[in-house]
Design an enzyme around this catalytic site. Sequence first.
Site, PDB file in Angstrom:
ATOM      1  N   THR A 103      -5.413  -7.744   5.018  1.00 33.10           N
ATOM      2  CA  THR A 103      -5.254  -8.654   6.159  1.00 33.10           C
ATOM      3  C   THR A 103      -4.613  -7.898   7.319  1.00 33.10           C
ATOM      4  O   THR A 103      -3.498  -7.379   7.191  1.00 33.10           O
ATOM      5  CB  THR A 103      -4.374  -9.858   5.781  1.00 33.10           C
ATOM      6  OG1 THR A 103      -4.947 -10.503   4.651  1.00 33.10           O
ATOM      7  CG2 THR A 103      -4.275 -10.844   6.936  1.00 33.10           C
ATOM      8  N   LYS A 138      -9.647 -14.914   9.148  1.00 33.05           N
ATOM      9  CA  LYS A 138      -8.500 -14.851   8.228  1.00 33.05           C
ATOM     10  C   LYS A 138      -7.220 -15.312   8.942  1.00 33.05           C
ATOM     11  O   LYS A 138      -6.395 -16.017   8.367  1.00 33.05           O
ATOM     12  CB  LYS A 138      -8.353 -13.412   7.710  1.00 33.05           C
ATOM     13  CG  LYS A 138      -7.174 -13.167   6.804  1.00 33.05           C
ATOM     14  CD  LYS A 138      -7.235 -13.938   5.507  1.00 33.05           C
ATOM     15  CE  LYS A 138      -6.014 -13.684   4.658  1.00 33.05           C
ATOM     16  NZ  LYS A 138      -5.874 -14.627   3.547  1.00 33.05           N
ATOM     17  N   LYS A 140       4.180 -11.362   8.008  1.00 31.15           N
ATOM     18  CA  LYS A 140       3.337 -10.355   8.686  1.00 31.15           C
ATOM     19  C   LYS A 140       2.120 -11.034   9.333  1.00 31.15           C
ATOM     20  O   LYS A 140       1.835 -10.822  10.512  1.00 31.15           O
ATOM     21  CB  LYS A 140       2.879  -9.323   7.639  1.00 31.15           C
ATOM     22  CG  LYS A 140       1.645  -8.519   7.997  1.00 31.15           C
ATOM     23  CD  LYS A 140       1.153  -7.683   6.804  1.00 31.15           C
ATOM     24  CE  LYS A 140       0.388  -8.423   5.736  1.00 31.15           C
ATOM     25  NZ  LYS A 140      -1.029  -8.499   5.765  1.00 31.15           N
TER      26      LYS A 140
HETATM   27  P1  NAP Z   1       0.838  -5.867  -2.648  1.00 30.29           P
HETATM   28  O1  NAP Z   1       0.835  -6.321  -4.070  1.00 30.29           O
HETATM   29  O2  NAP Z   1       2.112  -5.744  -1.919  1.00 30.29           O
HETATM   30  O3  NAP Z   1       0.039  -4.470  -2.595  1.00 30.29           O
HETATM   31  C1  NAP Z   1       0.021  -3.701  -1.431  1.00 30.29           C
HETATM   32  C2  NAP Z   1      -0.753  -2.428  -1.689  1.00 30.29           C
HETATM   33  O4  NAP Z   1      -0.686  -1.600  -0.492  1.00 30.29           O
HETATM   34  C3  NAP Z   1      -0.155  -1.572  -2.828  1.00 30.29           C
HETATM   35  O5  NAP Z   1      -1.208  -0.919  -3.486  1.00 30.29           O
HETATM   36  C4  NAP Z   1       0.718  -0.577  -2.048  1.00 30.29           C
HETATM   37  O6  NAP Z   1       0.952   0.621  -2.746  1.00 30.29           O
HETATM   38  C5  NAP Z   1      -0.187  -0.313  -0.861  1.00 30.29           C
HETATM   39  N1  NAP Z   1       0.517   0.303   0.266  1.00 30.29           N
HETATM   40  C6  NAP Z   1       1.473  -0.248   1.056  1.00 30.29           C
HETATM   41  N2  NAP Z   1       1.857   0.618   2.022  1.00 30.29           N
HETATM   42  C7  NAP Z   1       1.133   1.740   1.818  1.00 30.29           C
HETATM   43  C8  NAP Z   1       1.072   2.986   2.488  1.00 30.29           C
HETATM   44  N3  NAP Z   1       1.811   3.259   3.581  1.00 30.29           N
HETATM   45  N4  NAP Z   1       0.204   3.922   2.015  1.00 30.29           N
HETATM   46  C9  NAP Z   1      -0.552   3.662   0.932  1.00 30.29           C
HETATM   47  N5  NAP Z   1      -0.558   2.494   0.259  1.00 30.29           N
HETATM   48  C10 NAP Z   1       0.280   1.547   0.699  1.00 30.29           C
HETATM   49  O7  NAP Z   1      -0.060  -6.822  -1.740  1.00 30.29           O
HETATM   50  P2  NAP Z   1      -1.244  -7.804  -2.130  1.00 30.29           P
HETATM   51  O8  NAP Z   1      -0.684  -9.152  -2.410  1.00 30.29           O
HETATM   52  O9  NAP Z   1      -2.144  -7.162  -3.112  1.00 30.29           O
HETATM   53  O10 NAP Z   1      -1.969  -7.916  -0.706  1.00 30.29           O
HETATM   54  C11 NAP Z   1      -2.826  -6.911  -0.198  1.00 30.29           C
HETATM   55  C12 NAP Z   1      -3.450  -7.426   1.088  1.00 30.29           C
HETATM   56  O11 NAP Z   1      -4.161  -8.626   0.808  1.00 30.29           O
HETATM   57  C13 NAP Z   1      -2.430  -7.766   2.178  1.00 30.29           C
HETATM   58  O12 NAP Z   1      -2.990  -7.462   3.433  1.00 30.29           O
HETATM   59  C14 NAP Z   1      -2.265  -9.276   2.018  1.00 30.29           C
HETATM   60  O13 NAP Z   1      -1.853  -9.887   3.235  1.00 30.29           O
HETATM   61  C15 NAP Z   1      -3.675  -9.677   1.631  1.00 30.29           C
HETATM   62  N6  NAP Z   1      -3.790 -10.904   0.850  1.00 30.29           N
HETATM   63  C16 NAP Z   1      -2.924 -11.177  -0.167  1.00 30.29           C
HETATM   64  C17 NAP Z   1      -3.075 -12.350  -0.884  1.00 30.29           C
HETATM   65  C18 NAP Z   1      -2.143 -12.720  -2.015  1.00 30.29           C
HETATM   66  O14 NAP Z   1      -2.147 -13.882  -2.392  1.00 30.29           O
HETATM   67  N7  NAP Z   1      -1.363 -11.806  -2.575  1.00 30.29           N
HETATM   68  C19 NAP Z   1      -4.105 -13.246  -0.578  1.00 30.29           C
HETATM   69  C20 NAP Z   1      -4.996 -12.923   0.442  1.00 30.29           C
HETATM   70  C21 NAP Z   1      -4.826 -11.743   1.153  1.00 30.29           C
HETATM   71  P3  NAP Z   1       2.234   0.745  -3.728  1.00 30.29           P
HETATM   72  O15 NAP Z   1       1.815   0.144  -5.025  1.00 30.29           O
HETATM   73  O16 NAP Z   1       2.479   2.205  -3.784  1.00 30.29           O
HETATM   74  O17 NAP Z   1       3.368  -0.001  -3.049  1.00 30.29           O
END
Ligand code: NAP
Length: 285
Positions: free
Chosen positions: A94, A169, A237
């Site tokens: 996102t 989104k 965010k």
């Molecule tokens: P998350 O569990 O916090 O995972 C974030 C991912 O990004 C991890 O693999 C993290 O790596 C990686 N990352 C962060 N900073 C980085 C950097 N500087 N360089 C390389 N990798 C980096 O988040 P999530 O819930 O899966 O969400 C991912 C995306 O989907 C976000 O944009 C979120 O807004 C969106 N989203 C989430 C949901 C939900 O319900 N969770 C629903 C819809 C959309 P590490 O493991 O090393 O930290």
Amino acid sequence: MKIGFLGLGIMGSRMAANLVEHGHTVTVWNRSKGPEAALAGRGAEAVTSPAEAVKDADCAVAMLTGPEAVDDVLFGQDGAAQELEGKLFVNMSTVSPAYSRGLAKRLKEQGVRFMDAPVSGSKKPAEDGTLVILAGGDAGDVSFMQPAFDAMGGKTVHCGEAGTGSMMKMSVNLLLGVMMHGLSEMLHFGEKGGLSRQQLLDVVLGGPLSNMLYQLKRDMYLSDTYPAQFPLMHMDKDLGFVLETAFDTGADIPASTTVRFQYERALKEGFGEEDFAAVIKALGK
Ligand code: NAP
């Protein structure tokens, strides 16, 4: 399809697992070590850099925190962009529409096709492969990605050119953030007036205001524990991107502006790693 998958957090790990499950050849990379080993155990190939993950792939898919992470993974050390010429990069993270449009332009200059394809739906739909995929990009590229999208989602909506997936989104998350805060505020208000949380939830969930989102969060509110499905820091965010986008387009969004302040308050109170329903805990502080 041969897919290089970048980012194995809450969402990415489950989406990549579904790609493998549906017979795609998936090479995975994650910044911190651990999640890639679990995927390797399910049939994916784990590698140690973004460039390596996309080298032999037909396309790259990223599911990362936000724009800084996407920039790092594409253009940082051993970044994916150097191996993407002539290929398609699909950003499912996102981000704001302005960022997506800028990234499309930057990648085009390097001969890379781009699509923004953020998702509606959280941890459970990611696990079940029932996400709604909001695609912005070329119609031919959407068709090309359809077998992969069908593995991760139950529905794909082609919103228009690059950036429109992110705009959709932002629109969805505006509503999500306001709705979750609305229920939180209603519970806080009712409890202050002497009603129990159970009574209040029974009335909301037993009548015309009930919906799947509120049903999903019911047990969190009742137990007052908020294990992250969609982390609160991500909602903060995203509402930041909503405000930036409204500034660009001239949209008038007074409720979202106030509600964003509440998520910021909750973040400052230290609830960022909890589910975004934990916004209720900032009320009355
Ligand atoms: P998350 O569990 O916090 O995972 C974030 C991912 O990004 C991890 O693999 C993290 O790596 C990686 N990352 C962060 N900073 C980085 C950097 N500087 N360089 C390389 N990798 C980096 O988040 P999530 O819930 O899966 O969400 C991912 C995306 O989907 C976000 O944009 C979120 O807004 C969106 N989203 C989430 C949901 C939900 O319900 N969770 C629903 C819809 C959309 P590490 O493991 O090393 O930290």
